[in-house]
Design an enzyme around this catalytic site. Structure first.
Site, PDB file in Angstrom:
ATOM      1  N   ASP A  16       0.502  -0.872   0.448  1.00  0.00           N
ATOM      2  CA  ASP A  16      -0.012  -0.474   0.133  1.00  0.00           C
ATOM      3  C   ASP A  16       0.519   1.603   0.369  1.00  0.00           C
ATOM      4  OD1 ASP A  16      -2.245   1.537   0.638  1.00  0.00           O
ATOM      5  OD2 ASP A  16      -1.566   1.898   2.377  1.00  0.00           O
ATOM      6  N   ASP A  18       0.115   4.884   1.276  1.00  0.00           N
ATOM      7  CA  ASP A  18       0.041   6.221   2.148  1.00  0.00           C
ATOM      8  C   ASP A  18      -0.304   4.907   3.449  1.00  0.00           C
ATOM      9  OD1 ASP A  18      -0.818   8.122   0.383  1.00  0.00           O
ATOM     10  OD2 ASP A  18      -2.384   7.888   0.953  1.00  0.00           O
ATOM     11  N   ASP A 189      -1.611  -1.331   5.981  1.00  0.00           N
ATOM     12  CA  ASP A 189      -2.473   0.079   7.468  1.00  0.00           C
ATOM     13  C   ASP A 189      -3.688  -0.411   6.971  1.00  0.00           C
ATOM     14  OD1 ASP A 189      -2.005   2.158   5.354  1.00  0.00           O
ATOM     15  OD2 ASP A 189      -2.928   3.180   7.149  1.00  0.00           O
TER      16      ASP A 189
HETATM   17 MG   LIG Z   1      -2.789   3.339   3.863  1.00  0.00          MG
END
Ligand SMILES: [Mg+2]
Ligand SMILES: [Zn+2]
Length: 256
Positions: A16, A18, A189
């Protein structure tokens, strides 16, 4: 395993962007460019009451930025200034030295931001493919963002991106070129990093960042799994604070 050439495994790491590659959210980071760091009320209202699409919301913010003279240079400098998560540079450096290790990025940000982030760090060459919302500046210099990854996922994935669909698509594409991965790792996340965890196999890993929602989602799932049958997550979960923890696990695949 079948794909191992001379005993060296082939490994895929799907990242991922961000809060995973970078230590921040690129979409909210650029809000610092706005007068008083404020998104106009009308744009917020349309998001809540009309479309409820983050991608449309960002598109309207880019239009607003363009209308008040915030152009490509300012966006570029803002995005390039987002720090990396701890250890991420070392993880990418290791990838560059390891021909059997492939990286892809799957992110609900946009292609312009990801190109700036990877480009400013010199990471671009190490990334095999990027799944995200395509974005480009139009002739007037306004950043336009598009829904680029249609899917039919029954989970709660945003309508513009299902990371499991993208990951499966990549594995399929590689298979058609006779590339089979011995291990797949998913690093993320957030909530939209949960869906791809369901397609991972027993030998695979998911690395949820500590202190973010994916850790909790995996934990809750694990607790329910014993009483639930069917759709389980069978990959090993290893929460991380620093990407050097991910690096150590990945290095171990090649040492053993
Ligand atoms: Mg993220
Ligand atoms: Zn999905």
């Amino acid at each position: 395993m079948a794909s191992s050439k001379e005993g060296t495994p082939r490994v895929l790491v799907a990242l991922d962007c961000d809060h995973t590659i970078i230590d921040g959210n690129s979409d909210t980071w650029i809000m610092a460019l706005l007068p008083d760091h404020m998104v106009p009320k009308e744009i917020k209202k349309r998001f809540k009451k009309e479309h409820n699409s983050w991608t449309i919301y960002m598109g309207e913010i880019f239009e607003y930025m363009h209308s008040i003279g915030i152009g490509e240079a300012a966006l570029h400098d803002s995005i390039a200034g987002i720090p990396l998560t701890p250890g991420m540079k070392e993880l990418f450096e290791y990838q560059a030295s390891c021909p059997q290790l492939d990286f892809i990025v799957i992110s609900d940000s946009n292609s312009y931001f990801i190109d700036v982030i990877l480009g400013s760090q010199g990471f671009q060459k190490g990334v095999n493919k990027i799944y995200t919302n395509q974005a480009e500046f139009n002739a007037d210099g306004c950043l336009k963002i598009h829904f680029s990854n249609p899917h039919t996922c029954p989970r709660k994935c945003p309508k513009n991106l299902c990371k499991q669909t993208s990951l499966r698509g990549f594995l399929e594409e590689q298979r058609s070129k006779d590339i089979e991965y011995d291990r797949v790792c998913m690093v993320g996340d957030g909530q939209n990093d949960f869906c791809p965890c369901f397609c991972l196999k027993e030998q695979d890993y998911v690395f949820p960042r500590k202190g973010y929602s994916l850790v909790k989602l995996l934990q809750e799932r694990k607790e329910r799994q014993s009483s639930d049958d069917g759709d389980d997550i069978i990959a090993t979960a290893k929460p991380w604070d620093s990407a050097t923890e991910i690096l150590n696990v990945v290095k171990g695949f090649f040492d053993s």
